[in-house]
Design an enzyme around this catalytic site. Structure first.
Site, PDB file in Angstrom:
ATOM      1  N   GLU A   1       0.825  -1.198   0.000  1.00  8.03           N
ATOM      2  CA  GLU A   1       0.000   0.000   0.000  1.00  8.03           C
ATOM      3  C   GLU A   1       0.862   1.252   0.000  1.00  8.03           C
ATOM      4  O   GLU A   1       0.482   2.274  -0.589  1.00  8.03           O
ATOM      5  CB  GLU A   1      -0.958  -0.020   1.199  1.00  8.03           C
ATOM      6  CG  GLU A   1      -2.036  -1.103   1.126  1.00  8.03           C
ATOM      7  CD  GLU A   1      -1.560  -2.505   1.432  1.00  8.03           C
ATOM      8  OE1 GLU A   1      -0.426  -2.642   1.937  1.00  8.03           O
ATOM      9  OE2 GLU A   1      -2.296  -3.468   1.161  1.00  8.03           O
TER      10      GLU A   1
ATOM     11  N   HIS B   1     -11.588  -6.119   8.027  1.00  5.64           N
ATOM     12  CA  HIS B   1     -12.297  -5.897   6.760  1.00  5.64           C
ATOM     13  C   HIS B   1     -13.552  -5.069   7.008  1.00  5.64           C
ATOM     14  O   HIS B   1     -14.538  -5.210   6.302  1.00  5.64           O
ATOM     15  CB  HIS B   1     -12.713  -7.220   6.097  1.00  5.64           C
ATOM     16  CG  HIS B   1     -11.578  -8.144   5.815  1.00  5.64           C
ATOM     17  ND1 HIS B   1     -11.112  -9.046   6.736  1.00  5.64           N
ATOM     18  CD2 HIS B   1     -10.808  -8.306   4.705  1.00  5.64           C
ATOM     19  CE1 HIS B   1     -10.105  -9.733   6.211  1.00  5.64           C
ATOM     20  NE2 HIS B   1      -9.900  -9.308   4.987  1.00  5.64           N
TER      21      HIS B   1
HETATM   22  C1  LIG Z   1      -1.944  -5.034   4.341  1.00  2.00           C
HETATM   23  C2  LIG Z   1      -2.850  -5.913   3.569  1.00  2.00           C
HETATM   24  N1  LIG Z   1      -3.090  -5.653   2.273  1.00  2.00           N
HETATM   25  C3  LIG Z   1      -3.950  -6.424   1.561  1.00  2.00           C
HETATM   26  C4  LIG Z   1      -4.576  -7.489   2.137  1.00  2.00           C
HETATM   27  C5  LIG Z   1      -5.589  -8.331   1.331  1.00  2.00           C
HETATM   28  N2  LIG Z   1      -5.050  -9.673   1.046  1.00  2.00           N
HETATM   29  C6  LIG Z   1      -5.304 -10.717   1.856  1.00  2.00           C
HETATM   30  S1  LIG Z   1      -4.509 -12.122   1.382  1.00  2.00           S
HETATM   31  C7  LIG Z   1      -3.828 -11.335   0.038  1.00  2.00           C
HETATM   32  C8  LIG Z   1      -2.903 -12.097  -0.872  1.00  2.00           C
HETATM   33  C9  LIG Z   1      -1.655 -12.583  -0.165  1.00  2.00           C
HETATM   34  O1  LIG Z   1      -0.880 -13.377  -1.024  1.00  2.00           O
HETATM   35  P1  LIG Z   1       0.396 -14.136  -0.525  1.00  2.00           P
HETATM   36  O2  LIG Z   1       1.218 -13.273   0.345  1.00  2.00           O
HETATM   37  O3  LIG Z   1       1.081 -14.718  -1.710  1.00  2.00           O
HETATM   38  O4  LIG Z   1      -0.147 -15.294   0.433  1.00  2.00           O
HETATM   39  P2  LIG Z   1      -1.087 -16.517   0.039  1.00  2.00           P
HETATM   40  O5  LIG Z   1      -2.487 -16.039   0.150  1.00  2.00           O
HETATM   41  O6  LIG Z   1      -0.717 -16.953  -1.317  1.00  2.00           O
HETATM   42  O7  LIG Z   1      -0.798 -17.571   1.049  1.00  2.00           O
HETATM   43  C10 LIG Z   1      -4.248  -9.998  -0.016  1.00  2.00           C
HETATM   44  C11 LIG Z   1      -3.849  -9.043  -1.064  1.00  2.00           C
HETATM   45  C12 LIG Z   1      -4.302  -7.727   3.504  1.00  2.00           C
HETATM   46  N3  LIG Z   1      -4.865  -8.751   4.165  1.00  2.00           N
HETATM   47  N4  LIG Z   1      -3.444  -6.950   4.180  1.00  2.00           N
END
Ligand SMILES: Cc1ncc(C[n+]2csc(CCOP(=O)(O)OP(=O)(O)O)c2C)c(N)n1
Ligand SMILES: Cc1ncc(C[n+]2csc(CCOP(=O)(O)OP(=O)(O)O)c2C)c(N)n1
Ligand SMILES: [Mg+2]
Ligand SMILES: [Mg+2]
Lengths: 338, 411, 338, 411
Positions: free
Chosen positions: C60, C129
């Site tokens: 962000e 959320h």
């Molecule tokens: C600070 C923040 N930004 C955005 C999100 C929304 N979000 C939740 S999971 C995710 C994807 C994460 O991907 P990754 O780090 O590859 O982990 P995976 O889900 O593949 O285990 C996002 C963008 C969040 N939870 N926190």
């Protein structure tokens, strides 16, 4: 009793606690060998060693982040943010992590950290060395927010903050680090040694969080202030002769509403002071609470005297700063209202 | 002077293929099992830069454990690993179903990634602390943490140890060395470093493990963690789970096109490895190596676990919108459960029959746990945490304004 | 006239502006190919290509940081933060950079960015959320903060925001993305198509920033609300039969104080609603301003109906949410006051 | 199981020496001038990892320009470079004096680091944009930006183009491709990447340059910048000025003990170089290389400039509290002005006399500028920006609440 400046009182609080409790660790940018840009941690590394007091990388998110991890482990970290204006990179760790850890883990993990930060203007620091971001903390449940106005309170409140089991934001008005300041920037600087509240006992004592202090009794109008503005309020009251009752809030959250209610019910009038920009400043919350709790006692509108809704300017510092003249005018106009 | 140059253009990366295309993992370079050397634990970071561009693998296609990384695990330990992974998968299946049935609002599986958490946990000791993401349920299941307890949290029911306050799957289990999971990505990576620093400050022997997804390595706190780990060299294992996807974004969007995530450690002087996350034996071996480094005060290690997110990101997601349905089957590192099962069969310690039987046992166990949890209520049904619980635990002692608000609410 | 959901209206606003002005670029996590987790950018990448609408890394601070750089170059970036709860890592770039760039460079450089973010609860999203962090933006001078309550406004305000020369925080109450919501979570979901304000003209139109809308005329009490709470206010008024005047603020900064003043002077009573936690919420600023501007017209204390000072809980979502019953009670008690 | 291990301990780095000790740069590995190869601009990042652990140098001890990096600069260009550096230094001297005299609140010198900004600027073209830190005044002075204009800002006087709003030295000069300097460290590094992305999106030919101190690489935005640069490959040069100190903190506290700052780029697949920041010719050559890469759409380059902060951090600082006074003299890379002067003398194009004469000319020029600026006022004396200026420019159009506040103030 020994007399101390704010800087000395704050340093002494950490010293006392580091000696009493070996879980207390102190760190931040330039905090170790150098003793901090305002000298608040001077001598602590020499006395307690580099694993109890140390320099960190220039990373406010890292500083608060590792503090949360250390606190979860069981330490009592006291982290310094070099200027409150630079806390923003660490804000996520404060808001999303430190403030919510106890709640979201139902008490399995806690974050008893203290985040110290110099705040406020008056030193020609411009927009990035003058901010008063307290309202950004008071809106965040799970945090306690403290701001002392004198050495006695600073030491006692900081010791109480270090002993707290919840995260505490500890704001230090930098303009009064080395002497009280009533806003008369054109008059000679006064040292703390001439102020009664520079008398600070050696060793351990606390000023409990959540309790305001009555700085001046009066019956005509209640003034709610904290930090540097307490001194400005005192000057304005003295100079106008207005019979003002001045309350130094000391802790913003949790707020001492009893003290506020008691006073406003008595005076029927209220002026609120802070250096921060007006819109959505902590003065708004104070104003809302005063009118919710004392509506039927109010004889005039509550007034706010605050920084303007502009960044803190450099050249126009004294146009921005809510000095004794502006406070005096507000006192007068609130007295005329009703 | 700039007019002599051609127009610039922006490079916008994405996955090699999209729905409708044929899956393509041709870019992935995968060494054969056993091929990668095992350096001593006190190796200099700069002497293993190549290992960040390789993949430590132990189990070969024939199901044999080969090469210098074969961990010293007896057959019983391997069976426990198999069991943990199968239980994790069965748990995920049941909880996704429960979500579809409205018993909870939200669920996240780790299907295909079970070996990582299940294997890693066995390398840790009592008192060590994981700072997991939402996809590390295996850390708990591998410790035989009661499934009912997890389900209670998922159902936000009356027995939920988190009192209904936290989103499903964001567990907290201090006794299990499982730190309260945050909903904010990346924040806990640096907390793991701080916890490990505290352990070192106190002259303790306990170590910490941070967890992050490859997508989340883009977050600021990934950097903060590496900087502090580089500077103070605390006993921490920094795990990056590269499951190729971050919701709809391919790992290329996190920078995976330009370098590996293991290579991120190089600029911080932190030793790093890349390992086959679908190979239970490789996981355990690499975890042991990193944990020993930490324990011997040799400082942090970063491990990139190469794996694939087989399921949707969460119960709210539909991956068929952004990747070929067949991609999961084309994943070249196979399925961790199948691979360990095959190994045990090759060792003569396992059979299809015993596997089927174990599967059935586990499903029964999971179902029984679900039934028990449901007796404590589900999100919209039965007993639940009270409204008064909502006001507790914001602070250690409830301050006046919260007491007043609770009164205002009448609870 | 075509009817649109909030999601469709927001998407259409970006579509219209991307077609009109090729300086408009749209990006964020999962915003490109996938079209965003709430589908607000669906189809934009296909239509305008991957350099006009693209996925970003999960950062962000990076999203806002590059947006500021792009805006300084001369583009009009529209950045999406996936949930307002995740804006904190980008808060420094918003507060210290976007908000202050014009001021500190005396207009040499500006940051005309729009930062869109879904906010508010009601979807069982738990504490990460569901947040409504508007007060953290309203305290920051240099930002404009907008929050629509219906598709018509959403489209018109978003177009106006993209045309703005100052940075705009555009908060989208996610619970009303696909249908209005009055807080009666136990009743069947209503689609936007049945709501008059889902009528949104095709093509370009604006709803100017800084203007509130009168949602319901009344003479007994003024209700100040925004976002989802506008619908809750309407339900409460309808159900109690209280002759409430409901003002949908739409823009929080700059605030339409005329509309507020006019109404409160007429009704003499005021109830303020928001979903965010109470202490230092934007309701405090509203309350302070109402009493400063209308003190002598007020017949009863101004009341705030807000989220509690706790993180947004998961299971207790409907205990936290300030639903129509709580609003009804506040209306009644404000009517009884004085 | 953890009891068998020895107690952990925390590593807390610091500089090798403190006040009272003898300066020690023995850890620094400095290749001879001309020793480092010059790869083609389209080299793969992975093929120049070694250059992040070396130092590109051109001027040798004898003042000769040697090796593959010698830039094609004629004697006039070199003299302009010398002049720019000398002017920068004279300006700093005068402004520090002004600060001591109370004409401003604050000042920051770049003494010892002049070659970096002065040399780099000459590699850029019209329309390119620097995102400087407070220590890059050389970027402006090398363009012959009017000194009076800078002084007006420093004095916050009536002619200050920033209307007294901004701290001294945090200049903004759009026409000079000099982005408004932020007081917040690191924030602009990622903005430079965004600006460069915009240039690429628009099919422009202009490039951006980000600037950061080695201490500030620890900030989050350093990482954000590298991630976005890695993913979108925009035309940006990412400069890290390693002047060994961040206020009182040695570069070791930022991670410099474990790897170089140039090496940080490796994990992002971004080509990086380390160069002698006190060698005007090396600066220009390396800058040219990186700018050409950007211009040819080959993407970002990270450059670590190795230098030394000779003066205090700022006018508020006293370095004798935390480092030996003699450290500056012991700095092995010498003084950039002396080195270029010697080179010009070796070339037969310069002499001690002409140098002395030029020095005097420059001092006169600086003094004249200071006198002129003072006529517009200084911080506490003479005409100054108005209080009304304080309310302007918060927004494009002043909103009602600010108009009311301005009225309340009576201006
Ligand atoms: C600070 C923040 N930004 C955005 C999100 C929304 N979000 C939740 S999971 C995710 C994807 C994460 O991907 P990754 O780090 O590859 O982990 P995976 O889900 O593949 O285990 C996002 C963008 C969040 N939870 N926190
Ligand atoms: C976010 C932030 N944190 C802290 C500071 C205070 N600060 C100003 S300069 C400085 C040191 C920077 O050192 P470095 O990056 O090495 O640059 P140098 O001063 O050596 O040029 C610090 C800590 C700041 N300005 N901004
Ligand atoms: Mg992933
Ligand atoms: Mg430095």
């Amino acid at each position: 009793m020994p007399r101390r400046t704010m800087v000395e009182a704050i340093r002494d609080a950490m010293d006392v606690m580091m000696a009493r409790d070996d879980r207390v660790v102190v760190f931040g940018e330039d905090v170790g060998y150098f003793g901090g840009v305002f000298r608040c941690t001077e001598g602590l590394q020499r006395k307690y060693g580099p694993t109890r007091c140390f320099d960190t990388p220039i990373s406010e998110s890292g500083i608060v982040g590792v503090a949360v991890g250390m606190a979860a482990y069981g330490l009592r970290p006291v982290a310094e943010i070099q200027f409150a204006d630079y806390m923003y990179p660490g804000y996520d760790q404060i808001v999303s992590e430190a403030a919510r850890l106890r709640y979201r883990s139902a008490g399995e993990f806690t974050a008893p950290i203290v985040v110290r930060m110099p705040c406020g203007g008056g030193i020609f620091g411009g927009q990035t060395h003058s901010q008063s971001p307290e309202a950004l903390f008071t809106h965040v449940c799970g945090l306690k927010t403290v701001i002392p106005s004198n050495p006695y309170d600073a030491k006692g409140l900081l010791i109480a903050a270090i002993e707290e089991d919840d995260p505490v934001i500890f704001l230090e008005p930098k303009r009064i680090y080395n002497g009280p300041f009533d806003g008369h920037h054109d008059r000679p600087v006064v040292p703390w040694s001439r102020h009664p509240l520079s008398e600070t006992p050696d060793g351990y004592y606390t000023v409990p969080l959540g309790q305001a202090a009555l700085r001046r009794e009066g019956s005509a109008v209640t003034v709610l202030a904290y930090g540097t503005m307490v001194h400005v309020a005192e000057a304005a009251a003295a100079e106008t002769g207005v019979d003002a009752e001045i309350i130094d809030l000391r802790t913003l959250v949790p707020l001492d509403v009893d003290a506020i209610e008691r006073s406003v019910r008595k005076t029927g009038r209220c002026v609120i002071l802070h250096e921060a920009t007006r819109t959505s400043g902590f003065g708004a919350e104070l104003s809302a609470q005063v009118q919710e709790r004392c509506f039927y006692h109010l004889e005039a509108p509550i007034a706010r005297v605050t920084g303007w809704d502009t960044p803190y300017p450099h050249a126009q510092e004294w146009d921005y700063f809510p000095g004794p003249d502006r406070v005096a005018r507000a006192l007068q106009s609130v007295l005329e209202g009703g | 002077m700039t007019t002599e140059w051609q127009s610039l253009s922006l490079h916008v990366p994405g996955p090699p293929v999209r729905p409708g295309d044929r899956p393509d993992f041709s870019q992935m370079q995968i060494p054969r099992a056993g091929e990668v050397r095992r350096p001593p634990v006190d190796v200099a970071a700069s002497d293993i830069h190549d290992l960040a561009y390789s993949v430590v693998r132990v189990l070969n296609r024939q199901g044999e454990a080969v090469g210098p990384w074969v961990p010293a695990l007896d057959v019983d330990a391997l069976k426990l690993g198999l069991r943990a992974m199968m239980k994790t998968r069965a748990f995920d299946v049941r909880m996704m179903m429960a979500q579809r049935q409205g018993k909870t609002s939200f669920y996240m599986q780790c299907t295909g990634e079970e070996a990582i958490a299940c294997g890693f946990q066995t390398a840790l000791g009592t008192g060590d602390m994981n700072f997991p993401t939402y996809r590390q349920q295996g850390l708990l299941i591998a410790q035989d943490w009661p499934l009912v307890d997890l389900m209670n949290q998922i159902f936000s029911n009356q027995a939920d140890r988190l009192r209904g306050r936290q989103l499903p799957v964001l567990y907290s289990a201090r006794e299990a060395g499982f730190f309260s999971v945050s909903g904010n990505l990346g924040t806990q990576y640096v907390q793991a470093v701080g916890w490990a620093m505290a352990s070192a400050i106190r002259g303790d022997t306990r170590v910490a493990a941070g967890w992050i997804g490859e997508g989340s390595t883009a977050e600021s706190d990934f950097h903060s963690a590496l900087v502090f780990a580089s500077v103070y060299r605390p006993p921490v294992i920094l795990n990056v789970v590269n499951n190729q996807w971050a919701i709809s974004s391919n790992q290329a969007v996190a920078g995976g096109e330009s370098a590996t995530f293991a290579a991120r450690a190089h600029g911080y002087g932190i030793p790093s490895l890349r390992a086959d996350g679908n190979d239970y034996l490789a996981v355990r071996a690499v975890a042991d190596w990193a944990v020993e480094r930490a324990r011997r005060n040799l400082g942090p290690t970063l491990i990139e676990w190469v794996t694939y997110r087989v399921g949707p990101h969460s119960s709210s997601d539909d991956p068929s919108r952004y990747r070929p349905k067949e991609e999961s089957d084309a994943w070249p590192l196979g399925d961790p459960i199948e691979r360990l099962k095959k190994h045990l069969i090759v060792l003569g310690a396992w059979s299809e029959e015993r596997h089927t039987q174990l599967q059935a046992e586990i499903e029964d166990e999971v179902l029984a746990a679900a039934r028990e949890a449901e007796r404590h209520g589900t999100l919209h049904d039965g007993p639940r945490p009270s409204a008064a619980d909502m006001f507790r635990g914001v602070y250690k002692d409830m301050p006046r304004h919260l007491r007043e608000q609770r009164q205002e609410m009448g609870v």
